[in-house]
Structures are given as structure tokens and as C-alpha cells.
Write an enzyme that holds these catalytic residues in place. Structure first.
Site, short mmCIF file in Angstrom:
data_model
loop_
_atom_site.label_atom_id
_atom_site.label_comp_id
_atom_site.label_asym_id
_atom_site.label_seq_id
_atom_site.Cartn_x
_atom_site.Cartn_y
_atom_site.Cartn_z
N ASP A 1 55.11 -52.64 -0.25
CA ASP A 1 55.97 -53.88 -0.35
C ASP A 1 55.66 -55.14 0.32
OD1 ASP A 1 56.80 -52.73 1.97
OD2 ASP A 1 58.54 -53.91 2.05
N PHE B 1 46.22 -58.17 2.33
CA PHE B 1 47.71 -57.75 2.37
C PHE B 1 48.14 -57.33 0.80
CE2 PHE B 1 51.95 -58.78 4.62
CZ PHE B 1 52.65 -58.04 3.75
N VAL B 2 48.00 -55.95 0.78
CA VAL B 2 48.11 -55.53 -0.56
C VAL B 2 49.54 -54.86 -0.48
CG1 VAL B 2 45.71 -54.73 -0.67
CG2 VAL B 2 47.30 -53.08 0.29
N ASP C 1 47.29 -47.13 7.94
CA ASP C 1 46.95 -48.56 8.61
C ASP C 1 46.51 -48.22 9.97
OD1 ASP C 1 46.85 -51.25 9.26
OD2 ASP C 1 48.67 -51.61 8.00
C1 PRP Z 1 53.78 -48.00 5.81
C2 PRP Z 1 53.31 -46.90 5.01
C3 PRP Z 1 52.97 -46.00 6.07
C4 PRP Z 1 52.90 -46.56 7.39
C5 PRP Z 1 51.31 -46.76 7.70
O1 PRP Z 1 55.07 -47.89 5.87
O2 PRP Z 1 53.86 -46.47 4.16
O3 PRP Z 1 54.02 -44.93 6.29
O4 PRP Z 1 53.27 -48.05 7.04
O5 PRP Z 1 51.06 -47.57 8.63
P1 PRP Z 1 50.28 -47.06 10.07
O6 PRP Z 1 49.19 -46.15 9.71
O7 PRP Z 1 50.02 -48.40 10.80
O8 PRP Z 1 51.42 -46.17 10.73
P2 PRP Z 1 56.15 -48.91 6.18
O9 PRP Z 1 56.60 -48.70 7.54
O10 PRP Z 1 55.73 -50.10 6.02
O11 PRP Z 1 57.27 -48.63 5.29
P3 PRP Z 1 57.73 -48.49 3.65
O12 PRP Z 1 56.86 -47.50 3.20
O13 PRP Z 1 59.29 -48.20 3.39
O14 PRP Z 1 57.22 -49.73 3.18
#
Ligand code: PRP
Length: 185
Positions: free
Chosen positions: A163, A156-157, A107
Site C-alpha cells: 500500500d 515506491f511500489v 526492505d
Molecule cells: C511491510 C512489509 C513487511 C515490512 C518489510 O509492512 O509487509 O512486513 O514492511 O519491511 P522491513 O524489511 O524494512 O522490515 P508494513 O509495516 O508496511 O505493514 P503492511 O504490511 O500492513 O503494509
């Protein structure tokens, strides 16, 4: 779980199970070629990357090892705080290892940028990235992703590990959530 099982919450499917499978197989074939004889360590970032790691590790045709790290770059909301903290560290010593980070989504890029630097700092021989999904329009930090899956719009996927409030991780494809789900009915 399939989209039909939660159809009242889903706006539309974005990446089908067949598309996920085909992309993972394609990247696994490339990785198997690139890492032959190197005994790579696949590092998955919990929890979202678990589905991708399981399918990907079975699709490669070379021996690999797997390890997990739990990181947090978010506060309670959906906006990145920009700070990465380690909730649970790797069990493996990465010194001299060829590391392939497995991520479900990039992201802002902050989580990956931090992790790549950290693994290099710990003495990894090489650090590359496989990310199944990427939202290029959200990027704040540039990260070199050697194995890139699908680029998706800023919607929002959920599904295939992703999740909303710990729900929908077990959906077998990737779908756009109806705004009513996260905005309140
Ligand atoms: C999500 C995804 C990445 C991170 C990407 O994890 O799995 O690790 O966000 O975002 P960024 O590029 O802005 O750093 P999240 O923190 O939502 O945890 P999860 O995997 O447990 O859902």
C-alpha cells in the site's frame, strides 16, 4: 483492480499479474516437495502478505495451516524506526511446528529478522521464509530467505497487498507509484 483503473497514479508496472502467478506457482511446487508430510504452518505478516498468502496457500499441493501476525516496524512515515512491535499475535502455538513465514516484501529486513528469532525462541521446529519481493539495496539486516521471488529496485511500489497510505492494496499487479502521489501535487 487493475492498473488501467488507477493509471493517473501509476508510473509503470513492475511485476505483472502473470509474473506474480508464475513465481507463486513455482515456489509453491518447491514448498510442496520440501514440506510433504510435515503439516507446515504458514505465518503471514499483516496486512501486505495477505494477497500472497491466499494465492500461495491455494497453489501448494499439500495440507497447510495458516495464521496471521500484525507487526509494526514503522512510525508514521516510510522510514523504518528499527523497532518491531506486535499489534496482533498468532493464535497457534508454534512449539514443534515447521513454520514458513510468508511476506510480501523485504526492505530493511528488520521485520523478518525479528520474527524469525521470535518464532525460534517460541520453540518452532524450523523457521523458513518465502518473500515475494525483495529490495536488496535497502537491506540493513541480513535474513536467510529460502524461497525468494523477485528482486526489485528501490522504488515506491504498490499493489498485490502493498500500500501507500492504505491505498492500492487491491491492485492485481505490482507497480511503481508516481512521486506526485506521495509528494503532494
Ligand atoms: C511491510 C512489509 C513487511 C515490512 C518489510 O509492512 O509487509 O512486513 O514492511 O519491511 P522491513 O524489511 O524494512 O522490515 P508494513 O509495516 O508496511 O505493514 P503492511 O504490511 O500492513 O503494509
Amino acid at each position: 483492480m487493475r492498473i488501467a483503473d488507477v493509471k493517473e497514479d501509476i508510473d509503470h508496472e513492475l511485476v505483472s499479474k502473470a509474473q506474480i502467478d508464475s513465481k507463486i506457482r513455482e515456489i509453491a511446487a518447491q514448498v510442496s516437495e520440501d514440506y510433504r508430510g510435515k503439516n507446515p504452518l504458514l505465518v503471514a505478516v499483516l496486512k501486505g502478505a495477505v494477497n500472497t498468502l491466499v494465492e500461495f496457500s491455494q497453489a501448494v499441493s499439500i495440507p497447510v495451516q495458516i495464521d496471521f501476525m500484525s507487526l509494526s516496524s514503522y512510525g508514521s512515515g516510510t522510514v523504518s524506526s528499527g523497532q518491531v512491535t506486535v499489534r496482533q499475535d498468532l493464535s497457534a502455538d508454534v512449539r514443534g511446528r515447521h513454520i514458513l513465514i510468508v511476506e510480501d516484501i523485504i526492505d530493511s529486513g528488520r521485520t523478518l529478522a525479528w520474527l524469525v528469532d521470535e518464532l525460534k525462541r517460541r520453540g518452532a521446529a524450523s523457521v523458513e521464509v518465502f518473500a515475494l519481493l525483495s529490495k536488496p539495496s535497502r537491506r540493513e539486516v541480513e535474513v536467510d530467505v529460502k524461497y525468494a521471488g523477485y528482486e526489485i529496485p528501490d522504488e515506491f511500489v504498490v499493489g498485490f497487498g502493498l500500500d501507500y497510505d492504505e491505498r492500492y492494496r487491491n491492485l492485481d499487479s505490482i507497480a511503481v507509484l508516481k512521486p506526485s502521489v506521495y509528494q503532494g501535487e
